[in-house]
Design an enzyme around this catalytic site. Structure first.
Site, short mmCIF file in Angstrom:
data_model
loop_
_atom_site.label_atom_id
_atom_site.label_comp_id
_atom_site.label_asym_id
_atom_site.label_seq_id
_atom_site.Cartn_x
_atom_site.Cartn_y
_atom_site.Cartn_z
N ASP A 106 0.81 -1.23 0.00
CA ASP A 106 0.00 0.00 0.00
C ASP A 106 0.84 1.28 0.00
OD1 ASP A 106 0.74 -0.87 2.64
OD2 ASP A 106 -0.61 0.64 3.48
N GLU A 114 -0.49 -1.69 5.31
CA GLU A 114 0.52 -1.54 6.36
C GLU A 114 0.40 -0.18 7.03
OE1 GLU A 114 3.44 -0.78 8.91
OE2 GLU A 114 3.40 0.41 7.09
N GLU A 115 0.02 0.83 6.23
CA GLU A 115 0.01 2.22 6.71
C GLU A 115 -1.25 2.52 7.52
OE1 GLU A 115 2.52 4.09 6.59
OE2 GLU A 115 3.75 3.53 4.87
N ARG A 160 18.45 -5.72 14.47
CA ARG A 160 18.85 -5.93 15.86
C ARG A 160 17.93 -6.98 16.47
NH1 ARG A 160 19.54 -1.93 18.89
NH2 ARG A 160 19.01 -2.88 20.85
N HIS A 180 7.82 8.94 3.92
CA HIS A 180 6.62 9.77 4.12
C HIS A 180 6.87 11.22 3.73
CE1 HIS A 180 4.37 6.77 6.94
NE2 HIS A 180 5.20 6.14 6.12
ZN LIG Z 1 5.30 4.12 6.04
ZN LIG Z 2 6.67 1.37 5.19
#
Ligand SMILES: [Zn+2]
Ligand SMILES: [Zn+2]
Length: 387
Positions: free
Chosen positions: A80, A137-138, A177, A359
């Site tokens: 997305d 995901e956003e 990590r 972003h």
């Molecule tokens: Zn993002």
């Molecule tokens: Zn992302």
């Protein structure tokens, strides 16, 4: 070992896919065209099984190895874009105002497709690889939707891996990590109901602006006085809406903001303190204060062994001095966290070079990273599923 030759050969083709996806960004779960593109490619590659509509619009392809029966590992990309208008000026910039691939999920999808093509051609492993393409995901928790839809059980996925590009990290480098790597991302809305009135008679009002201001100040003490200074927390008030005239004290004020943490205990503490502060200040000033606290993405926690596997695959491709196993955690969120709650796995960052930040309206995924990303996925699959 440097990047795989075949991955380098695939760069031109995968770059075309990436730029095509970039021109046509789609938001949250409404990634129908992107999902159809992924499905068609997987079909072209001849993968063994394709399931669409998982977690509403997610796609999973299963690729079986030629070296016999074995376990299945999952490798995940997100599809997305973001609700913002692109200013990159690139020839392949978004063709839709208000939608843009500003987080590089176009690159993630293209690289995983490249790896799927490679793995379907060579099948130099035992067991199977599930390539996972998730929507939303956003902010929509599409990863969570796919897990809830039974994806892990359906494909018998035993380990799961994710990758994200990182602007500022040189192309060809990787970093990860053990333990928390991305923050939990919660949202709160505070409604302060006071008593409105004439601005010249403040003593007859319960001023929600004055109370709201004290709440904003008091919330700063969560980071500075409630949480152990060795632990991380962000409490940011990002909205403060009240009033409409110079001579009227309003009835109501609304505050909104976000809480980011890297530990469940700190998350609990921050939520508790926000509620406690609001309750106390409400009682002190005679206002009704409501706190709506919404828990969004959990902390993204990398598992120890799987992080080791991810770092070995990256080191195998990039060389030891191009891989950091001690990357600083970030206070952004990731809904890959839900997949890591369902199965052991690891999230790794891949260098995107000197580009605009994630972003940012000027951002573009760096196509030079493509052969590195493909090589990482292929090497990870071949190492984890070696005969
Ligand atoms: Zn993002
Ligand atoms: Zn992302």
């Amino acid at each position: 070992m440097p990047i795989l030759n075949r991955a380098a050969e695939l760069q031109t083709e995968v770059t075309e896919w990436r730029r095509h996806l970039h021109t046509k960004p789609e938001l949250l779960f409404a990634v129908e065209n992107t999902a159809a593109f992924v499905e068609n490619k997987l079909r072209e590659f001849g993968v063994d099984e394709i399931v669409t509509g998982l977690g509403r619009t997610g796609v999973v392809g299963l690729i079986k190895g030629n070296l016999g029966e074995g376990r299945t590992i999952g490798m995940r990309a997100d599809m997305d874009a973001l609700p913002m208008t692109e200013t990159s000026g690139k020839p392949w910039a978004s063709t839709t105002a208000g939608k843009m691939h500003a987080c590089g999920h176009d690159g993630h999808t293209a690289m995983l497709l490249g790896a799927a093509k490679y793995l379907a051609e060579t099948r130099n492993f035992k067991g199977a690889v599930a390539v996972i393409f998730q929507p939303a995901e956003e902010g929509g928790a599409g990863g969570h939707e796919m897990v809830k839809d039974g994806m892990m059980e359906r494909f018998a996925i035993e380990e799961v891996y994710g990758m994200h590009n990182m602007p500022g990290m040189p192309v060809g480098q990787f970093g990860s990590r053990v333990g928390p790597i991305m923050a939990s991302t919660d949202e709160f809305t505070i409604t302060i109901d006071g008593r409105g009135g004439h601005a010249a008679q403040p003593h007859k009002t319960i001023d929600p602006i004055v109370i709201g201001s004290q709440i904003v100040t008091a919330l700063q003490t969560i980071a500075s006085r409630s949480v152990d200074p060795l632990f991380s927390v962000v409490v940011s008030v990002t909205k403060f809406n009240a009033g409409f005239a110079h001579n009227i004290i309003p009835e109501q004020a609304l505050l909104g903001g976000t809480v980011r943490t890297l530990m469940p205990e700190v998350r609990d503490l921050a939520e508790h303190r926000i509620k406690q502060i609001c309750e106390g200040l409400g009682a002190a000033y005679g206002a009704k204060i409501k706190v709506a606290y919404a828990r969004n993405y959990p902390v993204t926690v990398n598992h120890r062994d799987e992080t080791g596997h991810a770092l070995s695959a990256a080191t195998n491709i990039a060389g030891e001095n191009q891989v950091s196993g001690d990357l600083d955690p970030m206070m952004g969120g990731e809904d890959f966290s839900y997949m890591l709650l369902a199965r052991p796995g690891a999230f790794i960052f891949i260098g995107n070079g000197d580009t605009a930040g994630l972003h940012n309206p000027g951002y573009d995924f760096n196509d030079e990273a493509i052969p590195h990303g493909i090589s990482y996925w292929v090497k990870l699959a071949e190492m984890r599923l070696a005969a």
